[in-house]
Structures are given as C-alpha cells and as structure tokens.
Scaffold this active site. Structure first.
Site, PDB file in Angstrom:
ATOM      1  N   SER A 144       0.849  -1.189   0.000  1.00 32.76           N
ATOM      2  CA  SER A 144       0.000   0.000   0.000  1.00 32.76           C
ATOM      3  C   SER A 144       0.881   1.234   0.000  1.00 32.76           C
ATOM      4  CB  SER A 144      -0.880   0.008   1.261  1.00 32.76           C
ATOM      5  OG  SER A 144      -1.476   1.274   1.464  1.00 32.76           O
ATOM      6  N   TYR A 158      -2.515  -0.930  10.175  1.00 35.31           N
ATOM      7  CA  TYR A 158      -2.592  -1.290   8.752  1.00 35.31           C
ATOM      8  C   TYR A 158      -1.330  -0.838   8.007  1.00 35.31           C
ATOM      9  CZ  TYR A 158      -4.256  -1.412   3.919  1.00 35.31           C
ATOM     10  OH  TYR A 158      -4.377  -1.660   2.569  1.00 35.31           O
TER      11      TYR A 158
END
Length: 252
Positions: A144, A158
């Site tokens: 990401s 995350y």
C-alpha cells in the site's frame, strides 16, 4: 513488459474488492485462475461471471481463510496439482480493521496485524516453495502507499503491516536474485473497495476498476516496487517520505 506469459494465476482474497477486480481483468486476458477466499458462495458467483466473460479459461475456486496457515499450504498445493503449475501468485488477502493505539481496540489491531502480515508470510512461503520446485514463478505482494510512512488513527497498524510486507518482499527478492523467480510489490494508492467503504474521503481516491487496471499493468511489467496509479503516486510517494507529521495526519 515481461516476455513470459504467466498463464496460471492464483489470487487470494478473490471474492471481493481488488482480488475480484483483478480476476475479472485476467479473465478478459485469457488467463487461467485459481481463486480463494473465505466466502465460497461469492467465489461461486464470481466463477460463473468469469466463465461467461471468457468460456475458454479454467477457473478453480477453493474456500480459504488465510489465518488458517496449514490450510494455505494445502490449498496452494492443490491448485498447483490441478493446474499443473502456478505461474503467478498474488498475495492480496487482507483487512483494514483498527483504531489509534491505546484507545481500546487491541483485538481489531491484532486481527489486522495477523491477517495482513503473519498470514502473508504463510502465503509467500507456500508460493515460493512451489516456485522453487518449478524453478519458475512470479510472486506478487499487494502492499500500500501507506507503507511509505506511519499513518494515524484507523491506519496505524494497517500501515505498519504494509511496511512489513514491502520489507518482507524485498528480503525474498534478495534470496531469489540468482534464480528465474521474480518478486514484485505493488503499492496501490487510495482505491475504493470493500475494505475502505466506510472511509468518507481520502486523497486521490479512485474507483475499483480504474485501480485494478493500474495494478494489473504494473504486475505485468514484473518490476520490483510499483506505486499505482503512476499519477500521482510515483511522484507523491517520494514527497511523502519527507512530509512533516502534520501533513501525514491529514492523510490518515
């Protein structure tokens, strides 16, 4: 672009979001698919859609909770036996639960940490074991843009798991340098999908189909680290590395 056509492609977390979007694009490209996720009824619906898109391809589906690590090895090896080979494995399964550290959400943060990182190790281990046996293959990890720096609030853990994925992938890449096995890490920007459907706004947010097209384009090139879509993330990821924390707080 790689001269090798990776015909048999395994995707985890394939029942929704980016996994489903990638599967649909690969079906249009004529690739055979090995799809796994927890929600097998969704996979059955997807299999029917994919076979309608392209009746000439093979679509295999299996139920898999990636947090059942023994099952990861079993399912990957079953797919390999049924297809004859696995040419590319896309480690995509993940979740985005969580909240700021110290606010009472340890259980959710822990769940995200295990699913996104420990279970990714299991998937990479199973995939690379198969690739070593074949002396061929392409491992793709979905990281990401949040891997670039720390993020606050719901993204705290995350982002940390995605930074870990990027580092893990580089370590695997180092070990495989003198082999025919390739390792690519994709860093998507903010793409609207089930994992972030409750997020009201994020910078440069794009829809799932546009995001998946950018991801597939990067995967097919088989580079090491890709930031997608290239505009603005190929440039913005560099800016993010030197941003003051106050700016990062606005992105979280």
């Amino acid at each position: 672009m790689s001269a090798t056509v990776r015909q048999n492609i395994l995707i985890t977390g394939a029942s929704s979001g980016l996994g489903k979007g990638m599967a649909m694009l690969y079906a249009k490209m004529g690739r055979n698919l090995a799809l796994c996720a927890r929600r097998v009824e969704r996979l059955e619906t997807l299999k029917a859609e994919l076979e309608e898109i392209n009746p000439t391809i093979t679509v295999l589906i299996k139920s898999l909770d990636v947090n059942d690590h023994d099952a990861v090895f079993t399912v990957f090896n079953e797919f390999k036996q049924e297809l004859g080979s696995l040419d590319r494995v896309i480690v995509n399964a993940g979740m985005g639960k969580g909240a700021s550290i110290g606010t009472g959400y340890f259980k959710a943060n822990k769940e995200t940490a295990i699913t996104n990182f420990v279970s990714a190790i299991a998937q990479c281990e199973a995939a690379v074991g198969i690739f070593r046996g074949q002396n061929a293959g392409h491992l793709v990890t979905i990281s990401s843009i949040s891997a670039v720096r720390g993020f606050g609030r719901a993204l705290t853990v995350y982002a940390a798991t995605k930074a870990a994925i990027t580092s893990l992938s580089e370590g695997i890449r180092i070990d495989l340098l003198r082999t025919p096995i390739k390792v690519s890490t994709i860093h998507p920007g903010f793409i609207r999908s089930e994992i972030n459907e409750k997020v009201e706004k994020a910078p440069f947010m794009i829809d799932t189909e546009t995001g998946c097209k950018a991801i597939i384009k990067a995967i097919e090139k088989e580079g090491t680290n890709s930031y997608v879509p290239a505009w603005p993330w190929a440039i913005l990821n560099r800016v993010m590395r030197i941003m003051p924390l106050s700016w990062l707080a606005k992105m979280s």
